[in-house]
Design a protein around this motif. Structure first.
Motif, mmCIF file in Angstrom:
data_model
loop_
_atom_site.group_PDB
_atom_site.id
_atom_site.type_symbol
_atom_site.label_atom_id
_atom_site.label_comp_id
_atom_site.label_asym_id
_atom_site.label_seq_id
_atom_site.Cartn_x
_atom_site.Cartn_y
_atom_site.Cartn_z
ATOM 1 N N PRO A 37 13.324 8.760 -20.879
ATOM 2 C CA PRO A 37 14.626 9.026 -20.683
ATOM 3 C C PRO A 37 14.419 9.165 -18.935
ATOM 4 C CG PRO A 37 13.818 10.923 -21.641
ATOM 5 C CD PRO A 37 12.916 9.768 -21.841
ATOM 6 N N HIS A 38 15.322 8.813 -18.157
ATOM 7 C CA HIS A 38 15.285 9.183 -16.809
ATOM 8 C C HIS A 38 16.568 9.583 -16.090
ATOM 9 C CE1 HIS A 38 17.227 5.478 -15.262
ATOM 10 N NE2 HIS A 38 16.902 4.840 -16.296
ATOM 11 N N PHE A 39 16.443 10.130 -14.969
ATOM 12 C CA PHE A 39 17.840 10.522 -14.214
ATOM 13 C C PHE A 39 17.619 10.264 -12.590
ATOM 14 C CE2 PHE A 39 18.261 12.522 -18.047
ATOM 15 C CZ PHE A 39 19.623 12.714 -18.368
ATOM 16 N N ALA A 40 18.552 9.727 -12.156
ATOM 17 C CA ALA A 40 18.438 9.733 -10.724
ATOM 18 C C ALA A 40 19.809 10.447 -10.323
ATOM 19 C CB ALA A 40 18.437 8.054 -10.218
ATOM 20 N N ALA A 41 19.690 10.711 -9.185
ATOM 21 C CA ALA A 41 21.000 11.328 -8.399
ATOM 22 C C ALA A 41 21.332 10.822 -6.943
ATOM 23 C CB ALA A 41 21.082 12.755 -8.240
ATOM 24 N N ASN A 42 22.363 10.090 -6.549
ATOM 25 C CA ASN A 42 22.317 9.633 -5.291
ATOM 26 C C ASN A 42 21.493 8.602 -4.926
ATOM 27 O OD1 ASN A 42 24.836 11.166 -5.191
ATOM 28 N ND2 ASN A 42 23.889 12.848 -4.345
ATOM 29 N N GLY A 43 20.865 8.009 -5.758
ATOM 30 C CA GLY A 43 19.834 6.958 -5.719
ATOM 31 C C GLY A 43 18.315 7.387 -5.633
ATOM 32 N N THR A 44 18.364 8.770 -5.818
ATOM 33 C CA THR A 44 16.975 9.298 -5.912
ATOM 34 C C THR A 44 16.590 9.670 -7.362
ATOM 35 O OG1 THR A 44 17.153 10.205 -3.771
ATOM 36 C CG2 THR A 44 15.542 11.191 -5.016
ATOM 37 N N ASN A 45 15.210 9.319 -7.634
ATOM 38 C CA ASN A 45 14.698 9.678 -8.952
ATOM 39 C C ASN A 45 14.569 11.067 -9.003
ATOM 40 O OD1 ASN A 45 12.629 10.308 -10.967
ATOM 41 N ND2 ASN A 45 12.892 8.152 -11.501
ATOM 42 N N VAL A 46 15.241 11.970 -9.804
ATOM 43 C CA VAL A 46 14.829 13.446 -10.038
ATOM 44 C C VAL A 46 14.245 13.945 -11.340
ATOM 45 C CG1 VAL A 46 16.894 13.565 -8.494
ATOM 46 C CG2 VAL A 46 17.338 13.561 -10.741
ATOM 47 N N ASP A 47 13.577 13.014 -12.075
ATOM 48 C CA ASP A 47 13.036 13.442 -13.231
ATOM 49 C C ASP A 47 11.969 14.768 -12.867
ATOM 50 O OD1 ASP A 47 14.001 11.410 -14.702
ATOM 51 O OD2 ASP A 47 12.524 9.966 -14.230
ATOM 52 N N ALA A 48 11.247 14.643 -11.856
ATOM 53 C CA ALA A 48 10.341 15.871 -11.507
ATOM 54 C C ALA A 48 11.248 17.108 -10.923
ATOM 55 C CB ALA A 48 9.143 15.313 -10.754
ATOM 56 N N PRO A 49 11.736 16.797 -9.916
ATOM 57 C CA PRO A 49 12.448 18.192 -9.243
ATOM 58 C C PRO A 49 13.337 18.825 -10.160
ATOM 59 C CG PRO A 49 13.266 15.940 -8.188
ATOM 60 C CD PRO A 49 12.031 15.679 -8.855
ATOM 61 N N ILE A 50 14.296 18.020 -11.005
ATOM 62 C CA ILE A 50 15.192 19.034 -11.704
ATOM 63 C C ILE A 50 14.562 19.745 -12.896
ATOM 64 C CG2 ILE A 50 16.811 17.102 -11.414
ATOM 65 C CD1 ILE A 50 16.254 16.321 -14.344
ATOM 66 N N ARG A 51 13.296 19.600 -13.075
ATOM 67 C CA ARG A 51 12.380 20.539 -13.804
ATOM 68 C C ARG A 51 11.604 21.717 -13.100
ATOM 69 N NH1 ARG A 51 14.912 19.347 -18.502
ATOM 70 N NH2 ARG A 51 15.172 17.097 -18.779
ATOM 71 N N GLY A 52 12.080 21.580 -11.821
ATOM 72 C CA GLY A 52 11.183 22.513 -11.074
ATOM 73 C C GLY A 52 11.808 24.313 -11.045
ATOM 74 N N PRO A 53 11.203 24.914 -10.496
ATOM 75 C CA PRO A 53 11.732 26.290 -10.446
ATOM 76 C C PRO A 53 13.067 26.502 -9.783
ATOM 77 C CG PRO A 53 9.844 26.208 -9.044
ATOM 78 C CD PRO A 53 9.692 25.244 -9.840
ATOM 79 N N GLU A 54 13.283 25.618 -8.646
ATOM 80 C CA GLU A 54 14.633 26.021 -8.000
ATOM 81 C C GLU A 54 15.711 25.398 -8.905
ATOM 82 O OE1 GLU A 54 16.215 24.921 -3.369
ATOM 83 O OE2 GLU A 54 14.622 23.765 -4.004
ATOM 84 N N VAL A 55 15.598 24.560 -9.028
ATOM 85 C CA VAL A 55 16.677 23.972 -9.983
ATOM 86 C C VAL A 55 17.120 24.608 -11.289
ATOM 87 C CG1 VAL A 55 17.657 22.055 -11.470
ATOM 88 C CG2 VAL A 55 16.507 21.431 -9.301
#
Length: 226
Positions: free
Chosen positions: A82-100
């Motif tokens: 499974p993969h996710f992108a937002a506004n053309g950017t792959n966000v698979d890693a950052p969406i699991r980070g502490p900030e998000v």
């Protein structure tokens, strides 16, 4: 493992709090059904990433809504990748980070955001004959007519241990953060986390992944004609 069920049309709704095993179980179940998998929590995380990138005030629902409505999401439903992108950017890693992770409950609580994403989730469900959907409000809001509705849960200690093992974080800090998110998700005014009246609660505390998947296949066998 129970005999595989592969009806022409099958929707499985998997709800529950973080750390209950939803993602791993749902992906394995989707593979067993030769179906697709939708992580609705990741959709909210992708929107949260876009909100944070835009520098929006998390206490401003109008600003959050504007960004959410304008965000272009790409959603992969292959349970193996499974993969996710937002506004053309792959966000698979950052969406699991502490900030998000720290901001997603606030973004997900905005009614207009939920309305937008629920409509998208329902469109994805309608487009696939066999799908396993996981989240917080699947059985109660997104797919109330699902063939099988389950609510996965586990003890606070087990959930924290699983999540900290995934994220390499401190167990005590993880348990405190899970409690914070549980409170926010359960008390929000729109589509709160709850056990749907017709969902089957499954406590995964002492169960392995294969055992949980086998149990869900058995439940599905009892509900869906072969």
């Amino acid at each position: 493992m129970a005999e595989e069920v592969r009806p022409d049309k099958c929707v499985v709704a998997v709800d529950g709090p973080s750390g209950s095993g939803k993602s791993t179980v749902s992906r394995r179940l989707a593979t067993a059904l030769d179906g697709v998998y939708l992580d609705t929590g990741a959709m909210y995380r992708a929107v949260t990433w876009a909100v944070l990138q835009a520098g929006a005030d998390l206490s401003d629902p109008d600003a959050i809504t504007k960004i959410a409505l304008e965000a272009e999401l790409s959603i992969g439903t292959d349970p193996a990748a499974p993969h996710f992108a937002a506004n053309g950017t792959n966000v698979d890693a950052p969406i699991r980070g502490p900030e998000v992770t720290g901001a997603v409950s606030a973004v997900a609580a905005v009614p207009a955001v939920r309305k937008q994403l629920v409509a998208l989730q329902q469109a994805i469900i309608a487009a696939h004959p066999r799908i396993v959907v996981e989240g917080r409000d699947i059985a109660s809001v997104v797919a109330p007519d699902a063939d099988l509705k389950v609510y996965l849960t586990a003890s606070a200690a087990a959930r924290a241990a699983r999540r900290s093992a995934e994220d390499a974080t401190d167990v005590a800090a993880t348990e405190a953060d899970l409690a914070r998110r549980d409170k926010l998700d359960s008390s929000r005014a729109t589509d709160p986390l709850r056990l749907a009246s017709d969902a089957i609660e499954v406590d995964t505390t002492g169960m392995g992944i294969d055992e949980v998947v086998a149990h869900l296949l058995e439940l599905l066998n009892s509900k869906v004609p072969k």
